[in-house]
Design a protein around this motif. Structure first.
Motif, PDB file in Angstrom:
ATOM      1  N   GLU A 102      34.533  51.144  41.426  1.00 28.82           N
ATOM      2  CA  GLU A 102      35.253  50.009  41.995  1.00 28.82           C
ATOM      3  C   GLU A 102      36.637  49.824  41.384  1.00 28.82           C
ATOM      4  OE1 GLU A 102      32.844  46.495  41.907  1.00 28.82           O
ATOM      5  OE2 GLU A 102      31.049  47.606  42.447  1.00 28.82           O
ATOM      6  N   VAL A 104      37.469  48.676  38.499  1.00 34.93           N
ATOM      7  CA  VAL A 104      37.556  47.390  37.809  1.00 34.93           C
ATOM      8  C   VAL A 104      36.910  47.523  36.437  1.00 34.93           C
ATOM      9  CG1 VAL A 104      37.579  45.989  39.917  1.00 34.93           C
ATOM     10  CG2 VAL A 104      35.405  46.519  38.818  1.00 34.93           C
ATOM     11  N   GLN A 117      34.588  39.792  34.968  1.00 32.09           N
ATOM     12  CA  GLN A 117      34.933  41.019  35.677  1.00 32.09           C
ATOM     13  C   GLN A 117      36.318  40.794  36.264  1.00 32.09           C
ATOM     14  OE1 GLN A 117      32.048  42.692  38.373  1.00 32.09           O
ATOM     15  NE2 GLN A 117      33.616  43.827  39.491  1.00 32.09           N
ATOM     16  N   ASN A 119      39.857  41.750  38.446  1.00 28.20           N
ATOM     17  CA  ASN A 119      40.208  42.403  39.709  1.00 28.20           C
ATOM     18  C   ASN A 119      40.914  43.735  39.411  1.00 28.20           C
ATOM     19  OD1 ASN A 119      43.001  41.913  39.210  1.00 28.20           O
ATOM     20  ND2 ASN A 119      42.790  39.873  40.073  1.00 28.20           N
ATOM     21  N   ARG A 120      41.189  44.506  40.443  1.00 27.65           N
ATOM     22  CA  ARG A 120      41.771  45.844  40.261  1.00 27.65           C
ATOM     23  C   ARG A 120      43.124  45.797  39.567  1.00 27.65           C
ATOM     24  NH1 ARG A 120      40.642  49.910  45.261  1.00 27.65           N
ATOM     25  NH2 ARG A 120      38.384  49.693  45.251  1.00 27.65           N
ATOM     26  N   LYS A 121      43.967  44.877  39.974  1.00 28.22           N
ATOM     27  CA  LYS A 121      45.317  44.785  39.412  1.00 28.22           C
ATOM     28  C   LYS A 121      45.257  44.493  37.915  1.00 28.22           C
ATOM     29  CE  LYS A 121      49.536  42.061  39.683  1.00 28.22           C
ATOM     30  NZ  LYS A 121      50.147  40.870  40.233  1.00 28.22           N
ATOM     31  N   SER A 123      42.683  44.854  35.934  1.00 26.66           N
ATOM     32  CA  SER A 123      41.975  45.950  35.281  1.00 26.66           C
ATOM     33  C   SER A 123      42.929  47.101  34.959  1.00 26.66           C
ATOM     34  CB  SER A 123      40.838  46.465  36.165  1.00 26.66           C
ATOM     35  OG  SER A 123      39.849  45.483  36.330  1.00 26.66           O
TER      36      SER A 123
END
Length: 132
Positions: A102, A104, A117, A119-121, A123
């Motif tokens: 994912e 992340v 957890q 988010n992608r940005k 992470s």
């Protein structure tokens, strides 16, 4: 006429001193999980304050939740902390699990009592800091 070169040199010296003093560097200790044991990865001194300040902001503003870690939970991929926080008496040790599928990361802190957890940005920013 001799005053102009002196004033110019004094002005340039002042600018250099101000610019040099504003480049604060952070010290970060990082351990990386390798072959089921943690290896001291780095004591990073050459990280610019901008990157660490952004990471600290992400971690501070993250929506941390109470957490109880299960006994069979896998070991963290990374463990890190900001050494400069020691002097302030508020050292937080962060444990990082990378979810490659994912893109992340999950983190715990306060002896695994809090969890988040990202988010992608966010992470990506944290992983970039850990892998610089």
């Amino acid at each position: 006429m001799k005053k102009k070169p002196f004033l110019l040199a004094l002005g340039l010296l002042s600018i250099a001193l101000v610019a040099g003093c504003s480049t604060k560097q952070e010290h970060i200790s990082i351990q990386k999980l390798t072959n089921k044991t943690y290896q001291f990865e780095a004591y990073k001194q050459e990280i610019e304050a901008g990157g660490t300040e952004k990471a600290k902001e992400i971690l501070k503003n993250a929506d941390w939740h109470q957490f109880v870690m299960e006994k069979d939970h896998p070991k963290a991929d990374y463990i890190f902390y900001f050494n400069d926080d020691k002097s302030e008496g508020e050292i937080a040790v962060y444990y990082v699990w990378v979810n490659e599928d994912e893109h992340v990361i999950e983190l715990t802190r306060d002896q695994h009592k809090k969890h988040v957890q990202l988010n992608r940005k966010d992470s990506t920013i944290i992983l970039r800091l850990l892998n610089e």
